[in-house]
Design an enzyme around this catalytic site. Structure first.
Site, mmCIF file in Angstrom:
data_model
loop_
_atom_site.group_PDB
_atom_site.id
_atom_site.type_symbol
_atom_site.label_atom_id
_atom_site.label_comp_id
_atom_site.label_asym_id
_atom_site.label_seq_id
_atom_site.Cartn_x
_atom_site.Cartn_y
_atom_site.Cartn_z
ATOM 1 N N HIS A 36 0.837 -1.211 0.000
ATOM 2 C CA HIS A 36 0.000 0.000 0.000
ATOM 3 C C HIS A 36 0.867 1.255 0.000
ATOM 4 O O HIS A 36 0.574 2.232 -0.687
ATOM 5 C CB HIS A 36 -0.870 0.053 1.259
ATOM 6 N N SER A 184 0.242 -8.797 1.557
ATOM 7 C CA SER A 184 -1.217 -8.784 1.627
ATOM 8 C C SER A 184 -1.615 -8.563 3.076
ATOM 9 O O SER A 184 -0.936 -9.043 3.989
ATOM 10 C CB SER A 184 -1.759 -10.139 1.153
#
Ligand code: PAF
Length: 279
Positions: A36, A184
């Site tokens: 991210h 993840s």
């Protein structure tokens, strides 16, 4: 970093920037990791204002246990966003996003019938609804999505095209741990033993890639990967598919460079992991 919980307030705040500045947007469900933050950093380089959202979207979960287990780490996430150069974060409640449950149904045609669409019925409808709402609230110039969710990128591309959102979609590369595991938020739910085993997904993708480069057929390649997981009883392979990286439709041949994707999903304990390799 400014933080908003209400759609009207963030929309009004961003209004002042819209004419003179470009807005880059990184939608997330939180539990942020390096993947991210790489999206935030890319958005930072390419835009005047960087906005991120943190919202665990119940409408895209087809499995209530998965929704309940999804990690929620808002304060830690906000600190990471600020350190990565995010200017504005939108972290709404479920009631703010869905005062009433949405009745709209988005149909992504052939994108829905394969891989994630086939194994997670309703998932892309939920993704499409929330991303459309977020686009309407933030009104970004560019939106950044990770290639790890390759099929989601295809769905958003279609959403932008079909609904004429004036948004440029930017697909960003997968960020991996040093042992190959794709980053993840769900990796946090792996036990220590499972975390050791999880890089098998990337090993399987590499194996498939080698088979295809060695001119083995798609059928043979899928069989090799299936055998690979059959020898690892801790995994339950859900699918291994060789597809066109843009349409996500199965292909029997390796396509032009950058157009073929090997995609897989497997359960490891209670965690469902996905990964892909585009070449
Ligand atoms: O990729 C995700 O984290 C989510 O699917 C998204 C795009 C933020 C929509 O909820």
């Amino acid at each position: 970093m400014k933080r908003f919980e209400k759609a009207d307030t963030i929309r009004q705040y961003l209004h002042t920037f819209r004419t003179e500045s470009t807005i880059g947007f990184v939608p997330t469900m939180g539990a942020l990791h390096e993947g991210h933050l790489a999206l935030i950093e890319t958005a930072r380089r390419e835009n005047d204002v960087v906005v991120s959202s943190i919202f665990v979207n119940p409408v895209q979960f087809n499995n209530p246990d998965d929704l309940a287990r999804y990690p929620r780490t808002l304060e830690e996430d906000c600190q990471k966003l600020e350190a990565a150069g995010c200017d504005v974060v939108f972290a709404p409640s479920v009631d703010e996003m869905y005062p009433t449950p949405p009745t709209l149904h988005l149909n992504f045609g052939s994108l829905e019938t394969v891989m994630e669409g086939a194994f997670r019925p309703g998932h892309f409808n939920g993704v499409g609804i929330v991303v459309a709402k977020l686009f309407n609230i933030v009104q970004p110039d560019r939106a950044y999505f990770g290639q790890k969710d390759l099929q989601q990128v295809g769905v958003i591309r279609q959403l932008i095209r079909d609904l004429s959102f004036p948004v440029e979609l930017i697909r960003c590369p997968i960020i991996r741990e040093t042992d190959g595991l794709a980053m993840s938020s769900r990796n946090r739910n792996l036990t220590a033993a499972e975390r050791e085993q999880a890089p098998a997904l990337f090993q399987a993708l590499t194996l498939a890639h080698d088979c295809l480069l060695d001119e083995q057929s798609v059928t043979q390649t899928k069989a090799v990967v299936t055998d690979f997981f059959n020898e690892k009883p801790e995994f339950r392979l859900e699918y291994i598919d060789i597809v066109n990286a843009n349409t996500l439709q199965p292909t029997d041949y390796v396509l032009a460079p950058g157009q073929t994707a090997i995609c897989l999903a497997a359960h490891l304990g209670k965690v469902r992991l996905i990964d892909n390799l585009v070449f």
